[in-house]
Design an enzyme around this catalytic site. Structure first.
Site, PDB file in Angstrom:
ATOM      1  N   MET A  30       0.837  -1.205   0.000  1.00  0.00           N
ATOM      2  CA  MET A  30       0.000   0.000   0.000  1.00  0.00           C
ATOM      3  C   MET A  30       0.870   1.253   0.000  1.00  0.00           C
ATOM      4  SD  MET A  30      -3.438  -0.934   2.044  1.00  0.00           S
ATOM      5  CE  MET A  30      -2.844  -0.646   3.696  1.00  0.00           C
ATOM      6  N   HIS A  37       9.189  -3.376   3.499  1.00  0.00           N
ATOM      7  CA  HIS A  37       8.819  -3.571   2.094  1.00  0.00           C
ATOM      8  C   HIS A  37      10.065  -3.859   1.248  1.00  0.00           C
ATOM      9  CE1 HIS A  37       5.515  -0.632   3.351  1.00  0.00           C
ATOM     10  NE2 HIS A  37       4.834  -1.695   2.976  1.00  0.00           N
ATOM     11  N   GLN A  61     -10.413  -2.800   1.915  1.00  0.00           N
ATOM     12  CA  GLN A  61      -9.932  -3.471   3.124  1.00  0.00           C
ATOM     13  C   GLN A  61      -9.946  -2.563   4.350  1.00  0.00           C
ATOM     14  OE1 GLN A  61      -6.018  -4.281   1.200  1.00  0.00           O
ATOM     15  NE2 GLN A  61      -5.154  -3.857   3.207  1.00  0.00           N
ATOM     16  N   GLY A 151       4.984 -10.219   3.933  1.00  0.00           N
ATOM     17  CA  GLY A 151       5.695 -10.126   5.202  1.00  0.00           C
ATOM     18  C   GLY A 151       4.997 -10.917   6.293  1.00  0.00           C
TER      19      GLY A 151
HETATM   20  P1  AMP Z   1       1.486  -2.926   3.448  1.00  0.00           P
HETATM   21  O1  AMP Z   1       2.026  -1.876   2.551  1.00  0.00           O
HETATM   22  O2  AMP Z   1       1.464  -2.544   4.892  1.00  0.00           O
HETATM   23  O3  AMP Z   1       0.173  -3.498   2.962  1.00  0.00           O
HETATM   24  O4  AMP Z   1       2.520  -4.124   3.377  1.00  0.00           O
HETATM   25  C1  AMP Z   1       2.893  -4.692   2.152  1.00  0.00           C
HETATM   26  C2  AMP Z   1       3.687  -5.946   2.417  1.00  0.00           C
HETATM   27  O5  AMP Z   1       4.850  -5.616   3.186  1.00  0.00           O
HETATM   28  C3  AMP Z   1       2.896  -6.988   3.226  1.00  0.00           C
HETATM   29  O6  AMP Z   1       3.205  -8.289   2.739  1.00  0.00           O
HETATM   30  C4  AMP Z   1       3.436  -6.773   4.610  1.00  0.00           C
HETATM   31  O7  AMP Z   1       3.339  -7.919   5.432  1.00  0.00           O
HETATM   32  C5  AMP Z   1       4.887  -6.438   4.326  1.00  0.00           C
HETATM   33  N1  AMP Z   1       5.489  -5.751   5.471  1.00  0.00           N
HETATM   34  C6  AMP Z   1       5.016  -4.636   6.098  1.00  0.00           C
HETATM   35  N2  AMP Z   1       5.805  -4.320   7.150  1.00  0.00           N
HETATM   36  C7  AMP Z   1       6.793  -5.244   7.182  1.00  0.00           C
HETATM   37  C8  AMP Z   1       7.924  -5.463   8.030  1.00  0.00           C
HETATM   38  N3  AMP Z   1       8.192  -4.682   9.073  1.00  0.00           N
HETATM   39  N4  AMP Z   1       8.734  -6.516   7.769  1.00  0.00           N
HETATM   40  C9  AMP Z   1       8.467  -7.341   6.717  1.00  0.00           C
HETATM   41  N5  AMP Z   1       7.423  -7.187   5.882  1.00  0.00           N
HETATM   42  C10 AMP Z   1       6.603  -6.156   6.104  1.00  0.00           C
END
Ligand code: AMP
Length: 293
Positions: A30, A37, A61, A151
């Site tokens: 996102m 990321h 979501q 993640g």
């Molecule tokens: P988001 O932008 O928050 O939807 O996250 C996008 C992807 O990055 C998802 O697969 C998350 O689980 C992963 N992610 C977010 N924060 C972390 C983190 N601290 N360590 C590893 N992966 C992450």
């Protein structure tokens, strides 16, 4: 520095991907990118000739009273960060308008069942996991990756997506990547930007509570009630923090556990001065002598 090619439409992205051989790795996000990321992107770049990173703040979501409007949007900075990885043309950025992901007439929703699709985030954020499953299914259909990288920070989301891929996208590999943390242990998150300095300091309590449970488990404690109590003690000391849940569940299914007799996961969601944070950690049943070993 070569910035990743920016695509605003899936059709145009599809044409770019059709050139050259297959083997696309995919990292859906996102945006408001951070080290967590980037670790996913770096991992994907090691395994694939080409990697697509999507940046899309998915409206479906978010609940009606959640932070869809306030969610940080930083596309130019995200593009520069991706460019700094030095992957050149191997990296593509897909940042669509909502109408590209959900064209007029779009009427499909995907719901994943089982405890992982229903409990915890499912209870506290009604509609959230279905919104995630639907957008991920749609993005998988548009990007057609060979593997997608998620993640473990969002452990329940990872389990839901893994189930979804097994059921609807056979052949697509879902890779879970370790949580990247700040120096004090706070899991990196785009929502950490909401925290003022005091809340930021206190936010480390989520990680500490998980570590308290993991430490007790390593020391041989097998009662989930007592493991939870050790963790909740840490959280109860933090002013302004409300615990939504602290749960210990089967690591594979997220079924609730009473006794730690198999690989498990501790998961928590807390609200700190209006900001909702989640974190989780693996719990391994110990033999009772780990602290002396
Ligand atoms: P988001 O932008 O928050 O939807 O996250 C996008 C992807 O990055 C998802 O697969 C998350 O689980 C992963 N992610 C977010 N924060 C972390 C983190 N601290 N360590 C590893 N992966 C992450």
């Amino acid at each position: 520095m070569t910035l990743p090619a920016l695509h605003r439409r899936a059709a145009e992205l599809g044409r770019a991907l059709a050139r050259g051989s297959a083997g696309t790795g995919f990292v859906p996000t996102m945006g408001a990118l951070h080290g967590g990321h980037l670790s996913l992107v770096a991992r994907a770049l090691r395994a694939h000739e080409r990697v697509v990173v999507s940046v899309f703040v998915n409206p479906t979501q978010f609940g009606p009273r959640e932070d869809f409007g306030a969610y940080p949007r930083a596309l130019a900075g995200d593009r520069r960060l991706l460019g700094s990885l030095g992957a050149g043309r191997r990296l593509l950025l897909y940042a669509p308008e909502a109408s590209d992901v959900y064209p007029a007439g779009f009427a499909t929703a995907v719901a994943v069942g089982g405890a992982a699709g229903i409990r915890l985030e499912g209870e506290f954020r009604p509609g959230h996991l279905a919104g995630v499953a639907t957008v991920v299914a749609r993005l998988f259909a548009l990007v057609r990756p060979r593997a997608a990288y998620f993640g473990l920070k969002d452990y329940q989301q990872y389990l839901v997506v893994r189930r979804l891929a097994r059921d609807l996208f056979p052949g697509l590999r879902v890779v879970g990547c370790p949580t990247v943390r700040e120096d004090d242990g706070l899991a990196m998150s785009s929502r950490n930007r909401y925290l003022d300095p005091v809340a930021r300091m206190r936010a480390v309590a989520l990680n500490r509570s998980l570590l308290a449970a993991a430490e007790a488990a390593r020391g041989g404690e097998r009662s989930v009630r007592r493991l939870r109590r050790a963790a909740l003690k840490v959280l109860s000391r933090v002013p302004g923090l409300t615990v939504q849940y602290f749960d210990i569940a089967d690591a594979r299914t997220l079924e609730p556990l009473r006794i730690l007799d198999r690989p498990a996961r501790a998961l928590t969601a807390c609200v700190l001065k209006g900001t909702r944070l989640i974190d989780n950690l693996a719990l391994e049943p110990g033999k009772g002598d780990a602290r002396r070993a």
